[in-house]
Design an enzyme around this catalytic site. Sequence first.
Site, PDB file in Angstrom:
ATOM      1  N   CYS A   1      -5.131   0.646   3.656  1.00 12.51           N
ATOM      2  CA  CYS A   1      -5.265  -0.904   3.944  1.00 12.51           C
ATOM      3  C   CYS A   1      -6.730  -1.210   3.737  1.00 12.51           C
ATOM      4  O   CYS A   1      -6.538  -2.829   3.237  1.00 12.51           O
ATOM      5  CB  CYS A   1      -4.713  -1.093   5.686  1.00 12.51           C
TER       6      CYS A   1
ATOM      7  N   HIS B   1      -6.094  -1.399  11.363  1.00  9.24           N
ATOM      8  CA  HIS B   1      -5.431  -1.941  10.445  1.00  9.24           C
ATOM      9  C   HIS B   1      -6.339  -2.996   9.705  1.00  9.24           C
ATOM     10  O   HIS B   1      -7.249  -3.888  10.497  1.00  9.24           O
ATOM     11  CB  HIS B   1      -3.990  -2.572  10.509  1.00  9.24           C
TER      12      HIS B   1
ATOM     13  N   GLN C   1       0.703  -1.048   0.135  1.00 10.77           N
ATOM     14  CA  GLN C   1      -0.004  -0.098  -0.063  1.00 10.77           C
ATOM     15  C   GLN C   1       0.835   1.212   0.040  1.00 10.77           C
ATOM     16  O   GLN C   1       0.433   2.450  -0.232  1.00 10.77           O
ATOM     17  CB  GLN C   1      -0.834  -0.010   1.202  1.00 10.77           C
TER      18      GLN C   1
END
Length: 676
Positions: free
Chosen positions: A89, A217, A83
């Site tokens: 994410c 995340h 990323q």
Amino acid sequence: MRRFVTTVIVSLTVMMIFRPAMADNKPIDESLQKRMKYLGLIIPEEAKQRFAELDKRPPSILLNPDDVFDWRELGGVTPVKDQGNCGSCWDFAATGAFESAVLIADSVEWDLSEQQVLSCNWGGSSCDGGWMNNAYQLFMYYGSIEEYCMPYAASDYIDCIQDSCVVMVMQEDLSDIPNNITDIKNALLIGPVSTTYTVFDDFYWDCYDNVYTSPNHAVVIVGWDDNLCGGQGGWIVKNSWGVNWGDNGFFYIPYNSCGIGHYTQRPLYTSHLPELTCDHEQIDVLVPSGGQASDTLQIGNVGVGDLYYRILSSAASNVDSFGYYWLESENLVGPDYSWIDITSIGNAIEFPGNPNYSNSGHLDLGFEFNYYGNLFNSICVCSKGWASFTDSTSTTSFNRNIPHTSLPNDLLAPFWASLNPGDSGGVYFYSNNSDSAVISWVEVPNNVGDGIFTFQIILVAPYTIIYQYNSMGPGGTNQGSIGMENGTGTVGLEICYEEEFTTGQKAVQFYLGPPPGEFDWLEADVSHGVIHPAEFQDINLTCSATSHPDGIYRGELEVYNNDPNNVYFKIPIIMNVGEQAVGDQDEVPQRLSLLQNYPNPFNAQTEIRYTLPKRTDVKLEVFNLLGQRVGLLQNATQNKGEYAVNWDASNLSSGIYFYKLSAGNKINTKRMTLVK
């Protein structure tokens, strides 16, 4: 990009994966501090409430009690990505899970565009953070495009250009998964799932264990292993931090550690592949001087899913600015492959010095040959698979792109590569001293010995050039340059550069026409759309010669679509302007065509007509909507010309049928309707 994958169908009992033993003291991930700046998960309050209610449900019954289940071993995981410096994410987790769903259903590995999600999602998710649902909503209500059309730039400042791309796959639905081990395992039996967890500042990839706080995340769970982490058991997880992090981009984490499993979602997708058909191999339009004329291109869908397509028109890529263009023998209007053996009638070239790095110097052709407007009566042959009308000294094996201003120029390169005729095989030259000459490399190995190559150049005055390939490889077929260029290296044609073009039994011919001129003469009334199963789309093409003098003009239609067997192809289109264009129409056809049956709809009997530009093997078949063949109308080798076949369907019921013409390796399909 996409590739086909053979999914391994095996028992759900999979051998335990080998991993390095856990260390007692885990090293600090030095890149983690940088990654912590780009943890971009933002969960909306509505989603938190929805999942809170969902998590109150009791766990389901465990459907698979195996200790180990890993979609990597089953061929259901696409490559790890990175990323970068962007809090995306959420994007990579959703896209990765959806790529896996499609891979498992269709055995097609798409590289889908994360930048499309960043630039085009409707929920405001960005590099500053976001929620997987925004990606999934885009996949469900618009569809997903390929990476090449919107490459990932880790930026919010890239315009959304998805409307100029082709939708490759559409997600059907989305399922929220309760946060318990049993329900997540059951969901994994269908495919990888996106989920969330908390990254702490001392996080490491091998069995890190910590408490749950607010997740920051998003990742993709691809499997489980109940033997992980000293017997605690844990998830096998795909991250979006590149392949140089963790275990080639994956990590292993105990069940429930760091809240892993909260806000898990599974994209739903079932196999429904489209299948494109096209009724033209090439389009030739005859236009009167200063006027215009039209033709129709028909694209159809005989698959079971929606076909998304986009058509672009452009000047022909196989034409250079001087007017040379090329066609290969696999094109029905291209040359025929017919190897000319000169080993007994020609002369073996005696290369001076080291024959593996040598140039023959000038060999007398015995006639004048016109090449890029200049007349030549000799040619120089290099052992490395090329020839030049002017360069009698170069011996370079370092092939390059064509054209290029560096030597050699006035170049003919049937297969410019690191060939060693001094080791075995030979190079031969023959001329009839009247109008034709042949240069053949026969059973010449490459410098590493993994390929043996037999190919030739044929010259026929005044300007015909043919390359023929008898046998190539098996190794080294992607390590050469094939093409031609003029004396300054500024104009030429490159057929391929360090890509496999052929393994043999192929011919390429270079033709000379007028310079292409400005490409402004073609207009299509439809540029993109969706074709549902068993439907067809007619695209009207208008060629205008109002600002073009008499002559031949070449262009291409580039067809992009989501049929994984035929994602991209080109259709040459030729506008022939002048009095000859409106003259005798009874000449031999110049292209393969399958015409619409007549009458249509029909009652019991109809006529199907088709044209062949050259002698080839022909099969004409009729299928019902289930794909079952209900008629074989032709199966023979036929000469070029126009043919008509009558079909009697009196023993069949009313409905839609497809008739398919297979000519050589080309296939055209049309639809007809039987009404009784």
